[in-house]
Design a protein around this motif. Structure first.
Motif, PDB file in Angstrom:
ATOM      1  N   SER A 285       0.806  -1.228   0.000  1.00  7.05           N
ATOM      2  CA  SER A 285       0.000   0.000   0.000  1.00  7.05           C
ATOM      3  C   SER A 285       0.839   1.279   0.000  1.00  7.05           C
ATOM      4  O   SER A 285       0.299   2.373  -0.154  1.00  7.05           O
ATOM      5  CB  SER A 285      -0.942   0.009   1.215  1.00  7.05           C
TER       6      SER A 285
ATOM      7  N   LYS B  87       2.729   3.879  -1.737  1.00  4.78           N
ATOM      8  CA  LYS B  87       2.761   4.298  -3.131  1.00  4.78           C
ATOM      9  C   LYS B  87       3.860   5.307  -3.440  1.00  4.78           C
ATOM     10  O   LYS B  87       4.492   5.234  -4.492  1.00  4.78           O
ATOM     11  CB  LYS B  87       1.408   4.909  -3.518  1.00  4.78           C
ATOM     12  N   GLU B  88       4.082   6.270  -2.519  1.00  2.00           N
ATOM     13  CA  GLU B  88       5.041   7.340  -2.809  1.00  2.00           C
ATOM     14  C   GLU B  88       5.614   7.902  -1.510  1.00  2.00           C
ATOM     15  O   GLU B  88       4.930   7.949  -0.486  1.00  2.00           O
ATOM     16  CB  GLU B  88       4.383   8.507  -3.549  1.00  2.00           C
TER      17      GLU B  88
ATOM     18  N   LEU C 271       5.569   5.691 -10.910  1.00  2.00           N
ATOM     19  CA  LEU C 271       4.239   6.158 -11.282  1.00  2.00           C
ATOM     20  C   LEU C 271       4.320   7.241 -12.343  1.00  2.00           C
ATOM     21  O   LEU C 271       5.264   8.031 -12.365  1.00  2.00           O
ATOM     22  CB  LEU C 271       3.511   6.717 -10.049  1.00  2.00           C
TER      23      LEU C 271
ATOM     24  N   SER D 171       0.710   9.778 -10.016  1.00  2.00           N
ATOM     25  CA  SER D 171       1.467  10.280  -8.873  1.00  2.00           C
ATOM     26  C   SER D 171       0.819  11.510  -8.249  1.00  2.00           C
ATOM     27  O   SER D 171       0.577  12.503  -8.925  1.00  2.00           O
ATOM     28  CB  SER D 171       2.895  10.621  -9.318  1.00  2.00           C
TER      29      SER D 171
END
Length: 357
Positions: free
Chosen positions: A286, A288-289, A317, A322
């Motif tokens: 989970s 992501k960034e 992404l 993003s």
């Protein structure tokens, strides 16, 4: 304001297609001196060296703080500043913490606009380009006495800026070094904060990382900042960023990102970020960034991070996927007058400002 224009502009020697961040300076600078309990009249003068003694108290006892700002040009060659009031408030907050006199608004804002007007030809155009502005205050009294100085200088210098990082970077989560401590000056843009960060960053560089994610000084269990930037983490579709405190700088770009994300309907949570929660999100997919934000960089995406000998890759992404990149575009579009400014952040620098100061 006392005005002394340069007789020998260096603009013809500046190549706007070939330069690096912070290596060239505009033709002029602003100088204002404090003595006998009061700030004098500001001077706009040719950029150049100033005479100082090694016994200058700023060099010996570290009374120095600064701000980072940018000016931008739009497609019509008009010049804009961004959230000037936030930088004005913060430099005085920093000055107060370092027992230095606060700078008057007419000196800070008036000097800033005059400098941007006279040196507007130095502001480059194009993707990622702007004029980086450095207002600073520092002690100037000569004396080897560990006490508050009686003399200070306020200055504004400016340098054409391009992208600080050209690609996503790798970072190391610190489990030993800290950027700031409780009761210290972490919330201020004190020059010494940056000096103290260089050695740990060199160690991280030696391990193959470009930057550090600083953790809290007592437990090293929580994110605080990253390098010279505020830090953001995206888990699922929620953005997390640590709350500002006496250890974390109240970044203008940070505040702008939070406001823009909320404006776009993104869930933003300003709360402590535990290292263990980031690692758990990495494990379950989970995470992501992770990215950093600041005036100089705007946004720097992280491609990977290291922690206690392990390295973890982050997803790659697109700009559409993003949050970091889409928020960066929204912010830069406001700054460069390429989009509407619903927040009143952008301020146009009128021409011939010098006739009114």
């Amino acid at each position: 304001m006392i005005i002394q224009k340069t007789e020998n502009s260096r603009i013809s020697s500046f190549d706007p297609e070939n330069y690096s961040f912070g290596d060239h300076f505009t033709d002029h600078m602003i100088i204002c001196e404090y003595e006998n309990g009061a700030w004098g009249e500001a001077k706009l003068m040719p950029y150049g060296p100033l005479p100082f003694s090694p016994s200058n108290m700023a060099f010996n006892y570290g009374q120095a703080c600064f701000e980072g700002m940018k000016a931008y040009k739009d497609s019509s060659d008009e010049v804009y500043l961004f959230r000037v009031n936030k930088n004005f408030e913060r430099i005085n907050k920093s000055a107060k913490r370092l027992a230095m006199p606060e700078i008057p608004e007419e000196v800070f804002v008036g000097g800033l606009k005059a400098l941007m007007d006279i040196d507007r030809a130095w502001i480059p155009t194009g993707e990622g380009k702007s004029l980086y502005i450095r207002p600073l205050i520092f002690a100037t009294e000569e004396g080897l006495k560990a006490r508050v100085s009686n003399k200070y200088m306020f200055a504004i210098v400016a340098a054409p800026a391009t992208s600080y990082y050209s690609a996503p970077v790798s970072v190391k989560i610190s489990d030993y070094y800290s950027r700031a401590a409780s009761g210290g000056v972490g919330f201020a843009k004190a020059a010494g904060n940056y000096a103290a960060s260089f050695y740990p960053t060199q160690l991280a560089n030696d391990e193959g990382y470009e930057q550090i994610i600083w953790t809290d000084d007592s437990t090293h269990e929580y994110f605080e900042e990253s390098g010279t930037m505020n830090v953001f983490v995206r888990i699922g579709n929620t953005i997390y960023t640590p709350p500002t405190s006496e250890k974390i700088l109240d970044g203008v770009t940070r505040d702008s990102f939070i406001t823009l994300a909320k404006h776009k309907g993104i869930d933003v949570r300003v709360e402590p970020i535990a290292v263990k929660d980031v690692l758990a999100a990495q494990k379950d997919g989970s995470l992501k960034e992770i990215w950093g934000v600041g005036t100089a960089v705007v946004t720097t995406a992280f491609k990977s991070y290291g922690y206690q000998g392990e390295n973890f890759e982050l997803p790659v992404l697109s700009e559409e996927e993003s949050f970091a990149l889409s928020l960066k575009k929204a912010l830069v579009d406001i700054q460069t007058n390429a989009a509407e400014d619903p927040f009143g952040w952008r301020e146009k620098v009128e021409k011939d400002v010098l006739q009114t100061v």
